[in-house]
Structures are given as structure tokens and as C-alpha cells.
Design a protein around this motif. Structure first.
Motif, mmCIF file in Angstrom:
data_model
loop_
_atom_site.group_PDB
_atom_site.id
_atom_site.type_symbol
_atom_site.label_atom_id
_atom_site.label_comp_id
_atom_site.label_asym_id
_atom_site.label_seq_id
_atom_site.Cartn_x
_atom_site.Cartn_y
_atom_site.Cartn_z
ATOM 1 N N ASN A 128 1.042 -40.999 -37.280
ATOM 2 C CA ASN A 128 0.174 -41.481 -38.357
ATOM 3 C C ASN A 128 0.971 -42.505 -39.159
ATOM 4 O O ASN A 128 1.818 -42.151 -39.975
ATOM 5 C CB ASN A 128 -0.255 -40.304 -39.249
ATOM 6 C CG ASN A 128 -1.119 -40.750 -40.421
ATOM 7 O OD1 ASN A 128 -1.157 -41.931 -40.775
ATOM 8 N ND2 ASN A 128 -1.810 -39.813 -41.033
ATOM 9 N N SER A 136 -3.842 -41.874 -35.908
ATOM 10 C CA SER A 136 -2.496 -42.068 -35.350
ATOM 11 C C SER A 136 -2.563 -43.169 -34.292
ATOM 12 O O SER A 136 -3.623 -43.428 -33.710
ATOM 13 C CB SER A 136 -1.965 -40.753 -34.766
ATOM 14 O OG SER A 136 -2.863 -40.185 -33.835
ATOM 15 N N LYS A 180 -0.432 -39.218 -43.825
ATOM 16 C CA LYS A 180 0.171 -38.015 -43.243
ATOM 17 C C LYS A 180 0.238 -36.847 -44.225
ATOM 18 O O LYS A 180 0.012 -35.714 -43.879
ATOM 19 C CB LYS A 180 1.577 -38.385 -42.785
ATOM 20 C CG LYS A 180 2.063 -37.575 -41.627
ATOM 21 C CD LYS A 180 3.492 -37.887 -41.251
ATOM 22 C CE LYS A 180 3.725 -39.329 -40.924
ATOM 23 N NZ LYS A 180 5.018 -39.579 -40.281
#
Ligand code: SF4
Length: 184
Positions: A128, A136, A180
Motif C-alpha cells: 500500500n 496496493s 496503510k
């Protein structure tokens, strides 16, 4: 079928003001998935196709809808219902963007016509890195519908990842590509 949310206007998952549809069911359990509450088929998300059609038709009758984004969960995990819905949506707009945890190779035997754009592959938290429209960077954007190639190429050059918050009966839902460290 199991659908958790239908939201409008979603402006952060594809070009324009879109109807976003969140399917339930996903067998992957990716670490860091931003929608783990949609992994299981929950009874409260069971809805019949006619009701889904009515909701969508109601939104479309009152608003300008530029396209649809189907996500989840994994829409292709309910393949038959997914296909039925795509057939219906394609009568309204050919701009149908679909997220799936399957790779394009894994679903090569499935009927993907009437899908404009497919974003495929599981979410890998370590990858990510803020890439556009994708959780991602292993995930790929496949522009399947040639009519929309230019529209999407232009969009991909100019768009940025953004987050939108929607008030729903479940509280606030945060929509978009999350970083993330996003805490759901
Ligand atoms: S494929 Fe998508 S919905 Fe399924 S667990 Fe992974 S990130 Fe979550």
C-alpha cells in the motif's frame, strides 16, 4: 443477494458522481482489509434483486449518475447475482468499474462483458503505497471497454486518492483508498 451499502454520490472511486455498491462475502481475509465487516454473508444485508433495482432507479431518477463502482467484499464471490446486477446497470450506464480480489487470470472463464474497468488482485498491506484507485500496487487497472479508454486514461492522469465520509444507519462510512495505517 447480499449487499451492505448503496451510496451516492461516490466521487473517489472512479470518474464523476457514481453509485457505489458494496457486496458482502470475501474469502480472502487480506491483512489490513478496510472492510472486514463485509467478509461474511450477514442476514441483515440480505436483499432481493427487485429492491436493489428500485433503490438504484430511485437514485437515478433524481440525480445525474456518471457510472457505478462495485466493490465489497468481493462482488465476484456472488457471481450469479453480480452478473444479473451488471446486466441491469449496463442499461443505465456503460461505466461500470468493478473491484475484485481475484486476478484477471483467475476469472478468465467468467463473463466480463459489460464491465468497463476491472481492478483486480488481493490487497497486500506492505504494498500500500498510495497508488491511485488501488489499495496496493500489485493490483492492476484493466480498462476493458474501449469506448471508455480515453475517459479513464484522462482520469487516471489527473485524479488523486481522496476520502469521502457518508452518514449511514451504521454510523459514518469512510469511502476511498485508505492509507496503510487507516483504522476502521
Ligand atoms: S479481497 Fe478486498 S474485501 Fe476481500 S479481504 Fe482482501 S481487501 Fe478485503
Amino acid at each position: 443477494m447480499y449487499i451492505a451499502r448503496i451510496l451516492y454520490p461516490v466521487e473517489v472511486l472512479g470518474p464523476g458522481k457514481r453509485i457505489g455498491i458494496w457486496f458482502c462475502g470475501c474469502p480472502r481475509r487480506c491483512k489490513g482489509c478496510s472492510n472486514p465487516e463485509l467478509w461474511e454473508f450477514q442476514d441483515r444485508y440480505k436483499i432481493n434483486f427487485l429492491t436493489v433495482k428500485k433503490l438504484i432507479s430511485q437514485i437515478c431518477s433524481q440525480n445525474l449518475v456518471d457510472g457505478f463502482t462495485l466493490t465489497g467484499g468481493d462482488p465476484l464471490f456472488q457471481y450469479e447475482d453480480f452478473r444479473r446486477l451488471v446486466d441491469y446497470l449496463s442499461n443505465i450506464s456503460e461505466d461500470i468499474l468493478v473491484y475484485t480480489g481475484y486476478t484477471l487470470e483467475e476469472i478468465s472463464g467468467k463473463n466480463l462483458d459489460k464491465i468497463a474497468v476491472l481492478i483486480d488482485g488481493e490487497y497486500i498491506e506492505e504494498r500500500n503505497n498510495g497508488c491511485l484507485l488501488r489499495g496496493s500496487d500489485n493490483q492492476k487497472i484493466h480498462i476493458i471497454n474501449d469506448h471508455l479508454k480515453e475517459k479513464y486514461e484522462t482520469y487516471l492522469l489527473s485524479a488523486k486518492n481522496q476520502i469521502q465520509n457518508f452518514a449511514t444507519t451504521d454510523g459514518y462510512i469512510s469511502v476511498g483508498i485508505h492509507r496503510k495505517e487507516f483504522q476502521y
